[in-house]
Write a protein that holds these residues in place. Sequence first.
Motif, PDB file in Angstrom:
ATOM      1  N   ALA A  58      81.950 145.926 -55.596  1.00 49.75           N
ATOM      2  CA  ALA A  58      80.745 146.123 -54.785  1.00 49.75           C
ATOM      3  C   ALA A  58      79.848 144.890 -54.853  1.00 49.75           C
ATOM      4  O   ALA A  58      79.291 144.462 -53.840  1.00 49.75           O
ATOM      5  CB  ALA A  58      79.990 147.363 -55.249  1.00 49.75           C
ATOM      6  N   GLN A  59      79.713 144.301 -56.039  1.00 48.20           N
ATOM      7  CA  GLN A  59      78.909 143.091 -56.175  1.00 48.20           C
ATOM      8  C   GLN A  59      79.512 141.940 -55.378  1.00 48.20           C
ATOM      9  O   GLN A  59      78.801 141.189 -54.718  1.00 48.20           O
ATOM     10  CB  GLN A  59      78.793 142.680 -57.643  1.00 48.20           C
ATOM     11  CG  GLN A  59      77.771 143.462 -58.410  1.00 48.20           C
ATOM     12  CD  GLN A  59      77.647 142.960 -59.841  1.00 48.20           C
ATOM     13  OE1 GLN A  59      78.589 142.390 -60.390  1.00 48.20           O
ATOM     14  NE2 GLN A  59      76.498 143.187 -60.436  1.00 48.20           N
ATOM     15  N   HIS A  60      80.827 141.811 -55.453  1.00 46.12           N
ATOM     16  CA  HIS A  60      81.516 140.755 -54.705  1.00 46.12           C
ATOM     17  C   HIS A  60      81.289 140.935 -53.204  1.00 46.12           C
ATOM     18  O   HIS A  60      81.020 139.964 -52.494  1.00 46.12           O
ATOM     19  CB  HIS A  60      83.009 140.761 -55.032  1.00 46.12           C
ATOM     20  CG  HIS A  60      83.779 139.751 -54.262  1.00 46.12           C
ATOM     21  ND1 HIS A  60      83.703 138.402 -54.515  1.00 46.12           N
ATOM     22  CD2 HIS A  60      84.641 139.891 -53.213  1.00 46.12           C
ATOM     23  CE1 HIS A  60      84.484 137.752 -53.661  1.00 46.12           C
ATOM     24  NE2 HIS A  60      85.062 138.639 -52.874  1.00 46.12           N
ATOM     25  N   GLN A  61      81.403 142.182 -52.742  1.00 45.74           N
ATOM     26  CA  GLN A  61      81.196 142.457 -51.318  1.00 45.74           C
ATOM     27  C   GLN A  61      79.766 142.123 -50.914  1.00 45.74           C
ATOM     28  O   GLN A  61      79.539 141.549 -49.861  1.00 45.74           O
ATOM     29  CB  GLN A  61      81.498 143.926 -51.011  1.00 45.74           C
ATOM     30  CG  GLN A  61      82.955 144.301 -51.156  1.00 45.74           C
ATOM     31  CD  GLN A  61      83.814 143.615 -50.140  1.00 45.74           C
ATOM     32  OE1 GLN A  61      84.348 142.544 -50.388  1.00 45.74           O
ATOM     33  NE2 GLN A  61      83.958 144.201 -48.983  1.00 45.74           N
ATOM     34  N   ALA A  62      78.792 142.477 -51.764  1.00 43.13           N
ATOM     35  CA  ALA A  62      77.392 142.201 -51.452  1.00 43.13           C
ATOM     36  C   ALA A  62      77.137 140.695 -51.398  1.00 43.13           C
ATOM     37  O   ALA A  62      76.434 140.212 -50.503  1.00 43.13           O
ATOM     38  CB  ALA A  62      76.487 142.857 -52.482  1.00 43.13           C
ATOM     39  N   HIS A  63      77.716 139.955 -52.338  1.00 43.00           N
ATOM     40  CA  HIS A  63      77.546 138.501 -52.336  1.00 43.00           C
ATOM     41  C   HIS A  63      78.195 137.877 -51.109  1.00 43.00           C
ATOM     42  O   HIS A  63      77.643 136.954 -50.509  1.00 43.00           O
ATOM     43  CB  HIS A  63      78.119 137.875 -53.614  1.00 43.00           C
ATOM     44  CG  HIS A  63      77.303 138.160 -54.824  1.00 43.00           C
ATOM     45  ND1 HIS A  63      76.099 137.559 -55.068  1.00 43.00           N
ATOM     46  CD2 HIS A  63      77.523 139.012 -55.854  1.00 43.00           C
ATOM     47  CE1 HIS A  63      75.599 138.010 -56.198  1.00 43.00           C
ATOM     48  NE2 HIS A  63      76.440 138.901 -56.691  1.00 43.00           N
ATOM     49  N   SER A  64      79.358 138.382 -50.722  1.00 49.77           N
ATOM     50  CA  SER A  64      80.039 137.850 -49.538  1.00 49.77           C
ATOM     51  C   SER A  64      79.205 138.087 -48.286  1.00 49.77           C
ATOM     52  O   SER A  64      79.069 137.208 -47.443  1.00 49.77           O
ATOM     53  CB  SER A  64      81.407 138.503 -49.370  1.00 49.77           C
ATOM     54  OG  SER A  64      82.270 138.112 -50.400  1.00 49.77           O
ATOM     55  N   ALA A  65      78.639 139.285 -48.179  1.00 48.64           N
ATOM     56  CA  ALA A  65      77.817 139.601 -47.008  1.00 48.64           C
ATOM     57  C   ALA A  65      76.574 138.721 -46.990  1.00 48.64           C
ATOM     58  O   ALA A  65      76.178 138.218 -45.934  1.00 48.64           O
ATOM     59  CB  ALA A  65      77.428 141.077 -47.024  1.00 48.64           C
ATOM     60  N   THR A  66      75.958 138.517 -48.144  1.00 49.29           N
ATOM     61  CA  THR A  66      74.769 137.664 -48.229  1.00 49.29           C
ATOM     62  C   THR A  66      75.117 136.230 -47.851  1.00 49.29           C
ATOM     63  O   THR A  66      74.376 135.575 -47.107  1.00 49.29           O
ATOM     64  CB  THR A  66      74.174 137.700 -49.648  1.00 49.29           C
ATOM     65  OG1 THR A  66      73.848 139.051 -49.961  1.00 49.29           O
ATOM     66  CG2 THR A  66      72.934 136.845 -49.758  1.00 49.29           C
ATOM     67  N   ASP A  67      76.244 135.745 -48.347  1.00 47.75           N
ATOM     68  CA  ASP A  67      76.674 134.384 -48.008  1.00 47.75           C
ATOM     69  C   ASP A  67      76.911 134.238 -46.512  1.00 47.75           C
ATOM     70  O   ASP A  67      76.542 133.232 -45.904  1.00 47.75           O
ATOM     71  CB  ASP A  67      77.939 134.009 -48.771  1.00 47.75           C
ATOM     72  CG  ASP A  67      77.710 133.837 -50.259  1.00 47.75           C
ATOM     73  OD1 ASP A  67      76.522 133.725 -50.675  1.00 47.75           O
ATOM     74  OD2 ASP A  67      78.697 133.821 -51.008  1.00 47.75           O
ATOM     75  N   GLN A  68      77.533 135.244 -45.916  1.00 45.27           N
ATOM     76  CA  GLN A  68      77.800 135.191 -44.481  1.00 45.27           C
ATOM     77  C   GLN A  68      76.499 135.199 -43.690  1.00 45.27           C
ATOM     78  O   GLN A  68      76.350 134.454 -42.723  1.00 45.27           O
ATOM     79  CB  GLN A  68      78.682 136.362 -44.052  1.00 45.27           C
ATOM     80  CG  GLN A  68      80.112 136.237 -44.524  1.00 45.27           C
ATOM     81  CD  GLN A  68      80.952 137.463 -44.187  1.00 45.27           C
ATOM     82  OE1 GLN A  68      80.433 138.474 -43.715  1.00 45.27           O
ATOM     83  NE2 GLN A  68      82.234 137.370 -44.445  1.00 45.27           N
ATOM     84  N   LEU A  69      75.561 136.043 -44.102  1.00 44.58           N
ATOM     85  CA  LEU A  69      74.280 136.106 -43.388  1.00 44.58           C
ATOM     86  C   LEU A  69      73.496 134.811 -43.540  1.00 44.58           C
ATOM     87  O   LEU A  69      72.867 134.347 -42.592  1.00 44.58           O
ATOM     88  CB  LEU A  69      73.447 137.286 -43.903  1.00 44.58           C
ATOM     89  CG  LEU A  69      73.916 138.665 -43.480  1.00 44.58           C
ATOM     90  CD1 LEU A  69      73.087 139.729 -44.165  1.00 44.58           C
ATOM     91  CD2 LEU A  69      73.855 138.821 -41.968  1.00 44.58           C
ATOM     92  N   SER A  70      73.530 134.241 -44.731  1.00 41.12           N
ATOM     93  CA  SER A  70      72.766 133.008 -44.938  1.00 41.12           C
ATOM     94  C   SER A  70      73.371 131.834 -44.187  1.00 41.12           C
ATOM     95  O   SER A  70      72.679 130.846 -43.908  1.00 41.12           O
ATOM     96  CB  SER A  70      72.655 132.688 -46.432  1.00 41.12           C
ATOM     97  OG  SER A  70      73.915 132.360 -46.961  1.00 41.12           O
ATOM     98  N   SER A  71      74.629 131.909 -43.825  1.00 40.65           N
ATOM     99  CA  SER A  71      75.253 130.810 -43.089  1.00 40.65           C
ATOM    100  C   SER A  71      74.997 130.897 -41.589  1.00 40.65           C
ATOM    101  O   SER A  71      75.281 129.972 -40.853  1.00 40.65           O
ATOM    102  CB  SER A  71      76.759 130.774 -43.359  1.00 40.65           C
ATOM    103  OG  SER A  71      77.389 131.877 -42.769  1.00 40.65           O
ATOM    104  N   LEU A  72      74.470 132.023 -41.143  1.00 38.83           N
ATOM    105  CA  LEU A  72      74.169 132.178 -39.719  1.00 38.83           C
ATOM    106  C   LEU A  72      72.881 131.442 -39.373  1.00 38.83           C
ATOM    107  O   LEU A  72      71.963 131.362 -40.167  1.00 38.83           O
ATOM    108  CB  LEU A  72      73.992 133.656 -39.368  1.00 38.83           C
ATOM    109  CG  LEU A  72      75.226 134.535 -39.480  1.00 38.83           C
ATOM    110  CD1 LEU A  72      74.849 135.977 -39.188  1.00 38.83           C
ATOM    111  CD2 LEU A  72      76.327 134.082 -38.538  1.00 38.83           C
ATOM    112  N   SER A  73      72.859 130.959 -38.196  1.00 41.75           N
ATOM    113  CA  SER A  73      71.638 130.299 -37.711  1.00 41.75           C
ATOM    114  C   SER A  73      71.132 131.093 -36.510  1.00 41.75           C
ATOM    115  O   SER A  73      71.920 131.542 -35.677  1.00 41.75           O
ATOM    116  CB  SER A  73      71.955 128.874 -37.290  1.00 41.75           C
ATOM    117  OG  SER A  73      70.851 128.322 -36.606  1.00 41.75           O
ATOM    118  N   LEU A  74      69.836 131.244 -36.444  1.00 42.08           N
ATOM    119  CA  LEU A  74      69.253 131.993 -35.317  1.00 42.08           C
ATOM    120  C   LEU A  74      69.481 131.267 -33.997  1.00 42.08           C
ATOM    121  O   LEU A  74      69.413 131.869 -32.933  1.00 42.08           O
ATOM    122  CB  LEU A  74      67.768 132.235 -35.547  1.00 42.08           C
ATOM    123  CG  LEU A  74      67.432 133.167 -36.707  1.00 42.08           C
ATOM    124  CD1 LEU A  74      65.927 133.239 -36.885  1.00 42.08           C
ATOM    125  CD2 LEU A  74      67.997 134.547 -36.454  1.00 42.08           C
TER     126      LEU A  74
END
Length: 80
Positions: A58-74
């Motif tokens: 679950a922690q790994h999944q949360a970190h992956s999702a956070t990493d993906q979101l932080s790599s997005l640009s508006l």
Amino acid sequence: MLGESLYPLVEQLEHEMAAKVTGMLLEMDQTEVLHLLESPEALKAKVGEAMEALRNFAQHQAHSATDQLSSLSLNDNLVS
């Protein structure tokens, strides 16, 4: 049949995730599962290991999702 015997024991230790943990334990060798049915101490230890694995996942999944979101640009993919 093993699952029907194992589930109530797992549920006593870990109510919320009993089905998931039981499924994980049933993936083990049949003789190991039989040992868990006979040894409450061994069962408690394995349930603890399974819960730790689920928390790590679950922690790994949360970190992956956070990493993906932080790599997005508006500004990406905006039509001018």
